[in-house]
Design an enzyme around this catalytic site. Structure first.
Site, mmCIF file in Angstrom:
data_model
loop_
_atom_site.group_PDB
_atom_site.id
_atom_site.type_symbol
_atom_site.label_atom_id
_atom_site.label_comp_id
_atom_site.label_asym_id
_atom_site.label_seq_id
_atom_site.Cartn_x
_atom_site.Cartn_y
_atom_site.Cartn_z
ATOM 1 N N LYS A 13 0.843 -1.221 0.000
ATOM 2 C CA LYS A 13 0.000 0.000 0.000
ATOM 3 C C LYS A 13 0.870 1.259 0.000
ATOM 4 O O LYS A 13 0.630 2.188 -0.758
ATOM 5 C CB LYS A 13 -0.933 0.008 1.230
ATOM 6 C CG LYS A 13 -1.843 -1.215 1.311
ATOM 7 C CD LYS A 13 -2.769 -1.162 2.509
ATOM 8 C CE LYS A 13 -2.086 -1.293 3.858
ATOM 9 N NZ LYS A 13 -1.438 -2.596 4.126
ATOM 10 N N ARG A 86 -10.356 0.210 8.114
ATOM 11 C CA ARG A 86 -9.871 -1.104 8.524
ATOM 12 C C ARG A 86 -10.943 -1.917 9.224
ATOM 13 O O ARG A 86 -10.688 -3.044 9.632
ATOM 14 C CB ARG A 86 -8.707 -0.915 9.488
ATOM 15 C CG ARG A 86 -7.373 -1.248 8.875
ATOM 16 C CD ARG A 86 -6.340 -0.865 9.888
ATOM 17 N NE ARG A 86 -5.137 -1.580 9.718
ATOM 18 C CZ ARG A 86 -4.084 -1.119 9.042
ATOM 19 N NH1 ARG A 86 -4.133 0.033 8.442
ATOM 20 N NH2 ARG A 86 -2.992 -1.830 8.972
ATOM 21 N N ARG A 125 11.679 -5.202 5.382
ATOM 22 C CA ARG A 125 11.420 -3.785 5.109
ATOM 23 C C ARG A 125 12.271 -2.867 5.986
ATOM 24 O O ARG A 125 12.475 -3.118 7.176
ATOM 25 C CB ARG A 125 9.956 -3.446 5.374
ATOM 26 C CG ARG A 125 9.698 -1.930 5.304
ATOM 27 C CD ARG A 125 8.255 -1.554 5.383
ATOM 28 N NE ARG A 125 7.565 -2.210 6.469
ATOM 29 C CZ ARG A 125 6.245 -2.332 6.532
ATOM 30 N NH1 ARG A 125 5.495 -1.846 5.570
ATOM 31 N NH2 ARG A 125 5.688 -2.941 7.549
ATOM 32 N N ARG A 156 10.390 -0.695 11.728
ATOM 33 C CA ARG A 156 9.223 -0.442 12.578
ATOM 34 C C ARG A 156 9.157 -1.455 13.718
ATOM 35 O O ARG A 156 9.431 -2.632 13.514
ATOM 36 C CB ARG A 156 7.933 -0.521 11.732
ATOM 37 C CG ARG A 156 7.686 0.733 10.940
ATOM 38 C CD ARG A 156 6.612 0.604 9.883
ATOM 39 N NE ARG A 156 5.439 -0.183 10.237
ATOM 40 C CZ ARG A 156 4.402 -0.357 9.429
ATOM 41 N NH1 ARG A 156 4.378 0.225 8.233
ATOM 42 N NH2 ARG A 156 3.378 -1.094 9.793
ATOM 43 N N ARG A 167 -0.662 -9.234 13.168
ATOM 44 C CA ARG A 167 -1.328 -8.214 12.331
ATOM 45 C C ARG A 167 -2.151 -8.878 11.237
ATOM 46 O O ARG A 167 -3.238 -8.422 10.885
ATOM 47 C CB ARG A 167 -0.286 -7.271 11.721
ATOM 48 C CG ARG A 167 0.186 -6.211 12.712
ATOM 49 C CD ARG A 167 1.551 -5.669 12.383
ATOM 50 N NE ARG A 167 1.653 -5.027 11.092
ATOM 51 C CZ ARG A 167 2.809 -4.801 10.463
ATOM 52 N NH1 ARG A 167 3.955 -5.151 11.026
ATOM 53 N NH2 ARG A 167 2.820 -4.199 9.298
#
Ligand code: AP5
Ligand code: MG
Length: 210
Positions: A13, A86, A125, A156, A167
């Protein structure tokens, strides 16, 4: 053009939002980035949000919606909603908010990614503290600074294998039902996210240019 960009953790995204902003005059709202900025500010609210977000749980709907409204009001541009809504409650609230502002969602784009790819993507990432660039880093060839601006890279706190799995389960339970909310309205399209970022963008651009 007001776009809802949906997809599981790691679907791409943020990566596609950056490409969209370069190609179209759109304003990007990532609710994840909004929350991380509040957490980084060290405010009382940020401390409470940190406990929720860093564990991979969802911030309560009313709080998320109230944080979003001011940002939506601050721009006349078309908006990319990245990571919002969400929950079905957030989707309903977004429609109501946009109607009050005489706006509406024009496209709902769901980036599909096989679940087995999620942990891989999340755990490789890195993001740049300075320019926000999202990178995929090969563990064999670690990158120390941002190739675009030289800025410091960070990981993160919610990007661990365990939290990525959590998640994903939150996504399945709370966010997948949002698909049913939008399907059938003529605005919803699924895109194969398991291709190069350039090919994913090509597919998205074709839909937006129709
Ligand atoms: P958020 O920041 O939105 O996280 P997320 O939905 O889990 O999604 P990610 O940002 O992890 O992934 P992405 O799809 O943006 O992928 P990216 O482009 O980075 O939310 C974080 C948290 O905030 C939530 O868990 C929740 O706590 C809270 N929150 C946020 N919104 C909320 C809301 N509305 N309500 C309540 N709580 C909320 O790509 C990932 C990696 O893959 C990168 O390394 C990238 O380089 C790579 N990559 C991307 N595309 C490709 C490709 N096509 N091929 C190969 N690699 C690719
Ligand atoms: Mg993101």
């Amino acid at each position: 053009m007001n776009i809802v960009l949906m997809g599981c953790p790691g679907a791409g995204k943020g990566t596609q939002s950056a490409k969209l902003q370069q190609a179209f005059p759109l304003y990007h709202i990532s609710t994840g980035d909004v929350l991380r900025a509040e957490i980084a500010s060290g405010s009382e609210l940020g401390k409470k949000l940190g406990e929720i977000v860093n564990q991979g749980n969802l911030v309560p709907d009313e709080l998320m919606i109230s944080m979003l409204e001011g940002i939506v009001r601050s721009t006349d541009k078309g908006i990319i909603f990245d990571g919002f809504p969400r929950t079905v409650g957030q989707a309903q609230a977004l429609d109501e908010m946009l109607a009050r502002l005489h706006r509406s969602i024009t496209h709902v784009l769901m980036i599909d990614l096989p679940e087995e790819e999620v942990v891989n993507r999340i755990c490789s990432r890195k993001q740049c503290k300075k320019c926000g660039a999202i990178l995929r880093v090969d563990a064999e060839k670690p990158v120390v600074s941002c190739p675009s601006c030289g800025g410091e890279l960070y990981t993160r706190p919610d990007d661990t294998p365990q939290r990525a799995k959590h998640r994903l389960s939150v996504y399945r339970q709370s966010t997948l039902p949002v698909k049913d909310y939008y399907q059938g309205g003529g605005k919803y399209t699924e895109i194969n996210g398991n291709q190069t970022p350039e090919k994913v963008f090509e597919d998205i651009a074709k839909i937006l240019q129709k």
